[in-house]
Design an enzyme around this catalytic site. Structure first.
Site, PDB file in Angstrom:
ATOM      1  N   HIS A  63       0.843  -1.200   0.000  1.00 36.68           N
ATOM      2  CA  HIS A  63       0.000   0.000   0.000  1.00 36.68           C
ATOM      3  C   HIS A  63       0.879   1.251   0.000  1.00 36.68           C
ATOM      4  O   HIS A  63       1.985   1.230   0.540  1.00 36.68           O
ATOM      5  CB  HIS A  63      -0.912  -0.009   1.228  1.00 36.68           C
ATOM      6  CG  HIS A  63      -1.930   1.078   1.185  1.00 36.68           C
ATOM      7  ND1 HIS A  63      -1.672   2.363   1.631  1.00 36.68           N
ATOM      8  CD2 HIS A  63      -3.190   1.097   0.692  1.00 36.68           C
ATOM      9  CE1 HIS A  63      -2.750   3.106   1.443  1.00 36.68           C
ATOM     10  NE2 HIS A  63      -3.682   2.363   0.870  1.00 36.68           N
ATOM     11  N   GLU A 112      -3.451   3.525  -7.357  1.00 36.64           N
ATOM     12  CA  GLU A 112      -3.941   4.666  -6.585  1.00 36.64           C
ATOM     13  C   GLU A 112      -2.927   5.800  -6.645  1.00 36.64           C
ATOM     14  O   GLU A 112      -1.866   5.708  -6.019  1.00 36.64           O
ATOM     15  CB  GLU A 112      -4.087   4.294  -5.107  1.00 36.64           C
ATOM     16  CG  GLU A 112      -5.064   3.184  -4.806  1.00 36.64           C
ATOM     17  CD  GLU A 112      -5.274   3.036  -3.290  1.00 36.64           C
ATOM     18  OE1 GLU A 112      -6.363   3.348  -2.821  1.00 36.64           O
ATOM     19  OE2 GLU A 112      -4.322   2.625  -2.596  1.00 36.64           O
TER      20      GLU A 112
END
Lengths: 223, 223, 223, 223
Positions: C94, C142
């Protein structure tokens, strides 16, 4: 752009290759490269780029650049600074200096902006595939367990070399492939080329050798 | 050993202080140091130590050293290499390059073995106490939120300076104390000394100045 | 294996989604998933996996696993431990927890050995390509600058979604693609799917909402 | 606050101490602690805190907390989350999870805010001094080269224990001192206490033992 097949020497932070001693090794490489016509490059500590780049004609590379732009980054290795000091390329993600994926990509984009040649180091076929997807000039696959050892990757695990070459070329056939770990002599270099690679990345095989000139000549004979 | 009170400049990785530009700043510092008799040192990128150390007489410091011994550490900053290039001291644990506690201690022991002066940077009174317990030459306290800003720590938070001086001296009164963050002029330097510190550590106040000579002279006037 | 299209919620370390509050959110997701038939999964803190996995039927994922095998690794997140606690998948890399390339690859191999589903998060098209080359179940792209913001990636930068889908499928069309950053409502979800993705990865849009049930129903309506 | 002398067990990420197996070890510790009256605490993986804290009465500790506040920190260990799950203390800076100095200080301040007991782990006398200057509840000194080994620190290097006790007390006599590395039996515990420490921190000596109950009873006999 680095001519291939190539012999790329990474002198790491060995005492035998710091400061004046790095310069002496670079001069031997220049001599052998001129004698043999074999393409050679030397990757040195940031502290030593300037003095080597001013004294030898073979390509001087950085061992690492940080994924940063000029600014407030005390003690990190600015890509502009290694260029200013005379480097023409950089290793990225050496197994002793692994980077986050996003940082590899950003280091690579910084290198491209500044005209630095690039080698992304990888540890297996899967990471070689991933590195190739980022479009560096070269991927250099080195099984970590063989680095610094006595048996060349080309003998201990030739499959990792040929599989990496195949995997990288399938992703992007403009990306070159080097191999390394345990490479010490001309036979290892010849085998590396036969396995489809564009040359070798090595370190202790030269740096720790008593007779560096002889080792360099032997390596060159394998091309 | 760095003479105090001292003005220590950290040029970070600013474009305005890379390569030849770092050398130009060092020469201005040497000029002002000679004019004023004020002790000054410059901390530069690893790539620039060699060319500065050969050209100026003020102390040239590294911005960072890695907690390593000579060996297989590709792309890291070997303490021996910065010494070989001409550095006489090093920042350790700058807020832009924070280290693990055990690595601060090991970097410090490596620096001592090699005769390098040391400044451990800290961010508050508690970490200044801890750093002092490791016995560096200096602790430099810099509140991170004020670094690179327009208001000097000596104005924005004089208590952190005086409290750090008190805390450090209570742990070990042979450890010097510098302060930094937002320091820009002679008034800030004077205030830093009045608060009990042995000088200042600064960066953008000089590096980003249009007239660096004027700023350096102003800083020196505060001693 | 996670059914697609999917809505994957990452509750991060928000106070609004720690402990009992994470469980409450998971129960709302289960309710909406059952009502709507839309596939949903929740990624929670390691501390909360056990209590959620015993109380809800939607897939509970880890937010992270460390690239380790059982052994001496104090305080790290063992893949076996998240499986034992009830997780069936894990985010890897992430943007708030980026990993070295070799560690992404090793985490992925550990997850595969243990039967965990995997999402490798990426920040742009180039890293999405590289992640796809590692063969996870999903890549979730992202743009970091849009994470936690008010504008959905599908509005602010739809090209990064469609380009990532194209790039990933070209590398390996068995790898799914999610997108995230700023996703807040059913329109964003619909757009994500229209752009070729298999669903969304979101966080604050649900966690910070006053009426979480309404937001979850709205998100589900976009599928 | 942990009662001393104490026997603190860190189960790391050993397969023999994950999930249900961690719970079984905790129950044995509770039995021996009740039998003998000796203070015992168990440090477990984040995934296991909740299920242990609900089933045993001895103190359950986290092996690590991250230097963060609630918010956007995917996959990190939030201090509030370990408290919510039932932990009453945390190791900080274990040699397998070393932290930056500023992060040790911030983790400690977060722990204090939340009422968690704290042990800062250190590797030598100098770092023990520095850790004591931060005012944790305990410093636990463990020479890294002896961790997981067959010879107890109390036999292999008793001087590091007594010197650490002396150094810590000189900085702040309210800070407790534990020692660890290779501790396996009651003799080692007794020696640790004779050397001035408040108890031991151990791991494999219990976790890897065939007869854990016998080992725990033997350890308790040393108090």
């Amino acid at each position: 752009m680095l001519k291939v097949p190539a012999i790329v020497l990474n002198v790491k932070t060995y005492a035998e290759a710091t400061g004046q001693k790095a310069l002496e090794i670079a001069k031997l490489m220049q001599q052998v490269s001129e004698e043999s016509g074999v393409s050679m490059a030397i990757c040195v500590q940031a502290t030593d780029i300037y003095r080597l780049a001013n004294e030898v004609s073979i390509p001087v590379w950085a061992e690492h650049i940080c994924p940063i732009k000029p600014g407030s980054h005390t003690g990190w290795t600015l890509p502009e600074a290694v260029v200013d000091a005379g480097a023409v390329g950089s290793l990225i993600n050496h197994s002793e200096h692994r980077l986050r994926l996003a940082d590899i990509e950003f280091s690579l984009s910084r290198a491209k902006d500044l005209g630095l040649d690039t080698i992304i180091c990888t540890n297996n076929v899967a990471t070689s595939r991933a590195a190739a997807a980022l479009k560096p000039d070269f991927v250099a696959v080195e099984p970590p367990e063989l680095i610094g050892g006595d048996i060349s990757v080309t003998t201990a695990d030739p499959g990792i070399v040929s599989s990496s070459v195949e995997a990288v070329k399938k992703i992007d056939d403009s990306v070159g492939v080097l191999c390394g770990a345990g490479v010490k002599n001309g036979v290892d270099v010849r085998k590396a080329i036969e396995l489809g690679s564009d040359g070798v990345l090595l370190a202790s095989g030269v740096v720790k050798a008593q007779d560096k000139l002889a080792v360099l000549r032997d390596l060159a004979s394998g091309v």
